[in-house]
Write a protein that holds these residues in place. Structure first.
Motif, PDB file in Angstrom:
ATOM      1  N   ASP A   1      20.145  -3.459   7.549  1.00 60.15           N
ATOM      2  CA  ASP A   1      19.499  -3.758   8.833  1.00 60.15           C
ATOM      3  C   ASP A   1      18.524  -4.920   8.733  1.00 60.15           C
ATOM      4  O   ASP A   1      17.836  -5.260   9.704  1.00 60.15           O
ATOM      5  CB  ASP A   1      18.773  -2.515   9.363  1.00 60.15           C
ATOM      6  N   GLY A   2      18.455  -5.541   7.551  1.00 58.76           N
ATOM      7  CA  GLY A   2      17.568  -6.682   7.372  1.00 58.76           C
ATOM      8  C   GLY A   2      16.118  -6.323   7.153  1.00 58.76           C
ATOM      9  O   GLY A   2      15.256  -7.208   7.098  1.00 58.76           O
ATOM     10  N   GLN A   3      15.821  -5.030   7.006  1.00 53.44           N
ATOM     11  CA  GLN A   3      14.438  -4.592   6.822  1.00 53.44           C
ATOM     12  C   GLN A   3      14.230  -4.004   5.423  1.00 53.44           C
ATOM     13  O   GLN A   3      15.174  -3.532   4.786  1.00 53.44           O
ATOM     14  CB  GLN A   3      14.061  -3.546   7.877  1.00 53.44           C
ATOM     15  N   ARG A   4      12.981  -4.026   4.994  1.00 55.23           N
ATOM     16  CA  ARG A   4      12.599  -3.477   3.693  1.00 55.23           C
ATOM     17  C   ARG A   4      12.011  -2.081   3.916  1.00 55.23           C
ATOM     18  O   ARG A   4      11.046  -1.940   4.685  1.00 55.23           O
ATOM     19  CB  ARG A   4      11.563  -4.377   3.012  1.00 55.23           C
ATOM     20  N   PRO A   5      12.532  -1.047   3.251  1.00 52.55           N
ATOM     21  CA  PRO A   5      12.023   0.316   3.479  1.00 52.55           C
ATOM     22  C   PRO A   5      10.514   0.436   3.308  1.00 52.55           C
ATOM     23  O   PRO A   5       9.865   1.179   4.045  1.00 52.55           O
ATOM     24  CB  PRO A   5      12.781   1.137   2.435  1.00 52.55           C
ATOM     25  N   VAL A   6       9.924  -0.305   2.364  1.00 46.35           N
ATOM     26  CA  VAL A   6       8.497  -0.199   2.111  1.00 46.35           C
ATOM     27  C   VAL A   6       7.675  -0.568   3.347  1.00 46.35           C
ATOM     28  O   VAL A   6       6.552  -0.075   3.536  1.00 46.35           O
ATOM     29  CB  VAL A   6       8.103  -1.079   0.904  1.00 46.35           C
ATOM     30  N   LEU A   7       8.217  -1.427   4.226  1.00 45.88           N
ATOM     31  CA  LEU A   7       7.466  -1.930   5.375  1.00 45.88           C
ATOM     32  C   LEU A   7       7.912  -1.349   6.708  1.00 45.88           C
ATOM     33  O   LEU A   7       7.333  -1.671   7.748  1.00 45.88           O
ATOM     34  CB  LEU A   7       7.598  -3.458   5.444  1.00 45.88           C
ATOM     35  N   LYS A   8       8.919  -0.494   6.708  1.00 47.47           N
ATOM     36  CA  LYS A   8       9.562  -0.100   7.967  1.00 47.47           C
ATOM     37  C   LYS A   8       8.633   0.617   8.938  1.00 47.47           C
ATOM     38  O   LYS A   8       8.868   0.587  10.152  1.00 47.47           O
ATOM     39  CB  LYS A   8      10.776   0.784   7.674  1.00 47.47           C
ATOM     40  N   SER A   9       7.606   1.275   8.438  1.00 49.21           N
ATOM     41  CA  SER A   9       6.719   1.994   9.364  1.00 49.21           C
ATOM     42  C   SER A   9       5.790   1.052  10.112  1.00 49.21           C
ATOM     43  O   SER A   9       5.061   1.477  11.004  1.00 49.21           O
ATOM     44  CB  SER A   9       5.890   3.030   8.592  1.00 49.21           C
TER      45      SER A   9
ATOM     46  N   SER B   1      14.427  -0.470  -6.763  1.00 50.17           N
ATOM     47  CA  SER B   1      14.386  -1.858  -6.284  1.00 50.17           C
ATOM     48  C   SER B   1      14.631  -1.931  -4.787  1.00 50.17           C
ATOM     49  O   SER B   1      14.075  -2.799  -4.101  1.00 50.17           O
ATOM     50  CB  SER B   1      15.425  -2.702  -7.033  1.00 50.17           C
ATOM     51  N   CYS B   2      15.446  -1.003  -4.271  1.00 45.25           N
ATOM     52  CA  CYS B   2      15.768  -1.007  -2.836  1.00 45.25           C
ATOM     53  C   CYS B   2      14.552  -0.711  -1.954  1.00 45.25           C
ATOM     54  O   CYS B   2      14.600  -0.951  -0.745  1.00 45.25           O
ATOM     55  CB  CYS B   2      16.877   0.001  -2.540  1.00 45.25           C
ATOM     56  N   LEU B   3      13.476  -0.208  -2.544  1.00 43.11           N
ATOM     57  CA  LEU B   3      12.240  -0.035  -1.779  1.00 43.11           C
ATOM     58  C   LEU B   3      11.796  -1.364  -1.176  1.00 43.11           C
ATOM     59  O   LEU B   3      11.254  -1.414  -0.066  1.00 43.11           O
ATOM     60  CB  LEU B   3      11.127   0.504  -2.675  1.00 43.11           C
ATOM     61  N   PHE B   4      12.028  -2.456  -1.907  1.00 39.81           N
ATOM     62  CA  PHE B   4      11.476  -3.759  -1.545  1.00 39.81           C
ATOM     63  C   PHE B   4      12.520  -4.736  -1.035  1.00 39.81           C
ATOM     64  O   PHE B   4      12.167  -5.742  -0.420  1.00 39.81           O
ATOM     65  CB  PHE B   4      10.776  -4.372  -2.765  1.00 39.81           C
TER      66      PHE B   4
ATOM     67  N   ALA C   1       7.763  -5.423   9.266  1.00 43.47           N
ATOM     68  CA  ALA C   1       9.168  -5.218   8.912  1.00 43.47           C
ATOM     69  C   ALA C   1      10.105  -6.236   9.550  1.00 43.47           C
ATOM     70  O   ALA C   1      11.133  -6.588   8.966  1.00 43.47           O
ATOM     71  CB  ALA C   1       9.592  -3.802   9.300  1.00 43.47           C
ATOM     72  N   THR C   2       9.760  -6.719  10.749  1.00 49.73           N
ATOM     73  CA  THR C   2      10.733  -7.527  11.494  1.00 49.73           C
ATOM     74  C   THR C   2      10.268  -8.934  11.836  1.00 49.73           C
ATOM     75  O   THR C   2      11.096  -9.820  12.051  1.00 49.73           O
ATOM     76  CB  THR C   2      11.106  -6.812  12.809  1.00 49.73           C
ATOM     77  N   ASP C   3       8.977  -9.160  11.927  1.00 52.74           N
ATOM     78  CA  ASP C   3       8.471 -10.477  12.304  1.00 52.74           C
ATOM     79  C   ASP C   3       8.778 -11.481  11.187  1.00 52.74           C
ATOM     80  O   ASP C   3       8.400 -11.275  10.038  1.00 52.74           O
ATOM     81  CB  ASP C   3       6.962 -10.409  12.545  1.00 52.74           C
ATOM     82  N   PRO C   4       9.443 -12.587  11.485  1.00 54.56           N
ATOM     83  CA  PRO C   4       9.790 -13.559  10.432  1.00 54.56           C
ATOM     84  C   PRO C   4       8.585 -14.155   9.729  1.00 54.56           C
ATOM     85  O   PRO C   4       8.712 -14.681   8.623  1.00 54.56           O
ATOM     86  CB  PRO C   4      10.594 -14.627  11.182  1.00 54.56           C
ATOM     87  N   HIS C   5       7.398 -14.075  10.356  1.00 54.81           N
ATOM     88  CA  HIS C   5       6.196 -14.582   9.707  1.00 54.81           C
ATOM     89  C   HIS C   5       5.631 -13.585   8.684  1.00 54.81           C
ATOM     90  O   HIS C   5       4.736 -13.937   7.912  1.00 54.81           O
ATOM     91  CB  HIS C   5       5.122 -14.892  10.757  1.00 54.81           C
ATOM     92  N   PHE C   6       6.123 -12.349   8.696  1.00 53.88           N
ATOM     93  CA  PHE C   6       5.564 -11.323   7.832  1.00 53.88           C
ATOM     94  C   PHE C   6       6.589 -10.643   6.920  1.00 53.88           C
ATOM     95  O   PHE C   6       6.238 -10.175   5.840  1.00 53.88           O
ATOM     96  CB  PHE C   6       4.897 -10.227   8.688  1.00 53.88           C
ATOM     97  N   CYS C   7       7.841 -10.562   7.363  1.00 54.29           N
ATOM     98  CA  CYS C   7       8.798  -9.660   6.700  1.00 54.29           C
ATOM     99  C   CYS C   7       9.137 -10.053   5.270  1.00 54.29           C
ATOM    100  O   CYS C   7       9.652  -9.224   4.509  1.00 54.29           O
ATOM    101  CB  CYS C   7      10.073  -9.539   7.531  1.00 54.29           C
TER     102      CYS C   7
END
Length: 625
Positions: free
Chosen positions: A546-554, A538-541, A559-565
């Motif tokens: 750090d407020g980021q999701r591992p699935v999107l970190k690359s 579950s932690c993948l998503f 990963a960080t834009d509030p319009h996308f994260c």
């Protein structure tokens, strides 16, 4: 799109100017024309209807997620369910017509008549199917679909049941009993998980029926569905036995079995060495298939005693497979390596010699999936089946002693059918829960990280074949190189590991503990290990500290834009070290299983079915052992 303005497709072209920081909304509504060619203003009540439907959806998920306290978990689960719904698509493929070509198009090459799927002329699909990904992979895949049906059953059990029945219908299933694998090659072989999915969907549906507002707590479930799919799966099981047991001794081959580049050879093609591979995964999948069909037959037998005979058949067949994989009653040694405490594939050469492939992959963990606890009260309702079990106790002691104490009641007065006794279960879990090997921060890797330091290598005819650890994308051309089982985390295998651990715990109870992670000094029950794996997946998503999701970190913007994260992609598989999403990026598909993991109270264990008066069980007590 068609100059004649006929057909089933249309397109709309808009030319829009969107200001910086602004937005433009396009509304679409299909509406009938009224008499005289006049139309009712289609957008007069558009906003009101849209708001009502959105409110309906919000209320549906509010009820469904009432026990999920974490807002981020609710967000992830709802998007996973949405992805499952979005991935339903109409699929039209009439093989007979396709082989002949379209009348309005140039004639196909004569080679098509003998090309892929030419021997599946009976296939005539024209239904809505659950796709792995209707953008990048807009076709069905049999074993993917089986996994899809579990999360789908949570929100639409009738659709999930219809999907499982559909693939067993005569315009899909081959007359010889094989299920079609996927569009590009129906005759490929996928793991036989259809029976497992059918019974799990049956259980989910039954629980919903019992807990409905006016539900009956004693509702036996949709037995018509269960019986219908069971009858067809008997044909599929027979196909497996007749086609994939090269030596007729219950050790199965099966081919690549969905694990693409898991081994050093392409397991779906003739081997460069000659001979064939006796597969630990193929054999274990068949043992699991046996137990799934046994459990379904037992459920049906409570209501119709005729099914007791079939339950006995699968009980005996399971024992034969268990004996073969563990080398009992045979001149071979089976597929278990006592020194390494692991299961390996064996290469059987034309001269009769056998070479174990000492690769630490999920191939050697799949024996965990062949597990079925049973309550003695259920067995007591099946006197003919119980008597047959008693006969085996007396006349096949070697096989009876091999598997995990099915004569000895465990926790909750239960017995256990499994390929593994307690010692071997702990041995496999010791490897699986090692963070320097299989266990990643985000689940169980498909290949142990030990192969990063020490690749497996075999030399054949001057050519070297090897398997080493690739946590990210594939470096191999096997199966086109577009997926990788040599290190990443795959959701379906992890999900089956979790359910298998829950099954083992149902028998062993809280006294049976293993070190998790290996070497940590922390000992957990098998249920707690299952919860830990579920948490890691579950932690993948979910957002980390750090407020980021591992699935999107690359992807920094995602990963960080509030319009996308907070718009999550459910990838095909995940990097074995950092959890980065890999493969098809829109493949909610079987990765949608995370929605099921996030659903509280989703136990796979129901109260026992009771329909006929219980007979005296032919099961000895622990004191009689």
């Amino acid at each position: 799109m068609n100059p004649a303005q006929t057909g089933t497709k249309a397109g709309a072209l808009y030319s829009l100017s969107v200001p910086a920081g602004g937005s433009v909304r396009v509304r679409l509504r299909l509406a009938p024309r009224s008499a005289g060619g006049k139309t009712t203003p289609p957008f007069a009540d558009f906003d009101a209807i849209f708001a009502r439907r959105r409110n309906d959806a919000d209320q549906f998920y509010a009820d469904l997620q009432g026990e999920i306290d974490n807002a981020d978990e609710r967000l992830v689960q709802r998007q996973a369910f949405a992805g499952m719904i979005w991935s339903k698509q109409f699929f039209h493929y009439d093989v007979h017509k396709w082989l002949d070509g379209d009348a309005s198009q140039p004639q196909p090459s004569p080679a098509r008549k003998n090309g892929r799927n030419h021997d599946w002329k009976h296939v005539a699909s024209a239904e809505v199917l659950s796709m792995p990904d209707k953008w990048e992979y807009p076709w069905f895949a049999a074993w993917d679909l089986a996994f899809h049906c579990l999360p789908l059953a949570v929100i639409d059990a009738e659709f999930a049941k219809s999907q499982l029945v559909l693939l067993t219908r005569e315009w899909y299933m081959h007359p010889n009993g094989q299920l079609p694998a996927y569009e590009w090659e129906f005759r490929d072989v996928n793991p036989p998980v259809h029976a497992w999915a059918a019974f799990r969907v049956f259980q989910i549906d039954r629980r919903q029926r019992r807990e409905a507002e006016h539900g009956d707590p004693s509702d036996p479930g949709d037995l018509v569905f269960l019986e219908r799919v069971f009858q067809k799966l008997l044909l599929n099981f027979t196909w497996w036995v007749n086609r994939k047991d090269e030596q007729g001794r219950n050790i199965f081959q099966g081919g690549f079995l969905g694990l693409d580049n898991i081994g050093c050879f392409d397991r779906s093609k003739p081997l460069p060495t000659g001979g064939f591979i006796n597969q630990a995964d193929g054999t274990s999948w068949m043992a699991m298939f046996c137990l799934n069909l046994l459990r379904i037959a037992a459920e049906l037998a409570v209501h119709n005693h005729v099914y007791e005979d079939i339950a006995s058949k699968f009980f005996e067949h399971f024992l034969s497979i268990a004996g073969a994989i563990n080398g009992v009653g045979d001149e071979s040694s089976g597929l278990w390596d006592e020194t390494d405490q692991f299961y390996y594939d064996h290469l059987s050469l034309p001269d009769g010699s056998n070479i174990p492939f000492r690769v630490h992959s999920v191939v050697g963990l799949i024996p965990l999936f062949a597990v079925q606890p049973a309550d003695i009260e259920l067995v007591a309702q099946l006197p003919e089946f119980s008597a047959r079990m008693g006969w085996y106790l007396e006349h096949r002691p070697a096989l009876a002693a091999l598997i995990s104490n099915w004569r000895v009641p465990g926790s909750g007065n239960r017995v256990l059918l499994s390929l593994l006794r307690g010692h071997r279960t702990k041995a496999l879990l010791r490897r699986m829960l090692d963070e320097s090997g299989f266990l990643s921060p985000y689940g169980v890797r498909a290949l142990s990280k030990i192969h990063e330091r020490e690749a497996f290598r075999v030399d054949v005819g001057g050519t070297s074949y090897e398997v080493d650890y690739w946590p990210g994308e594939s470096k191999s051309g096997l199966f086109g190189g577009n997926s990788n089982w040599r290190g990443p985390v795959w959701m379906p295998i992890n999900y089956l590991i979790i359910e298998s651990l829950q099954q083992f715990h149902h028998y062993y109870g809280d006294d049976f503990k293993v070190e998790c992670p290996t070497g940590s000094g922390k000992f957990l029950t098998l249920n707690e290990v299952a919860d830990e794996l579920s948490r890691r997946l579950s932690c993948l998503f979910l957002k980390g500290e750090d407020g980021q999701r591992p699935v999107l970190k690359s992807h920094p913007k995602l990963a960080t834009d509030p319009h996308f994260c907070d718009y999550i992609l459910f990838h095909e598989y995940f990097h074995g070290d950092n959890g980065r999403g890999l493969g098809a990026s829109h493949q909610t598909g079987w990765t949608g299983l995370v929605a099921k993991l996030l659903q509280p109270g989703s136990s796979q264990f129901d109260s026992l079915p009771v329909a006929r008066p219980a007979a005296t069980a032919a099961m000895p007590s622990k004191d009689q052992e």
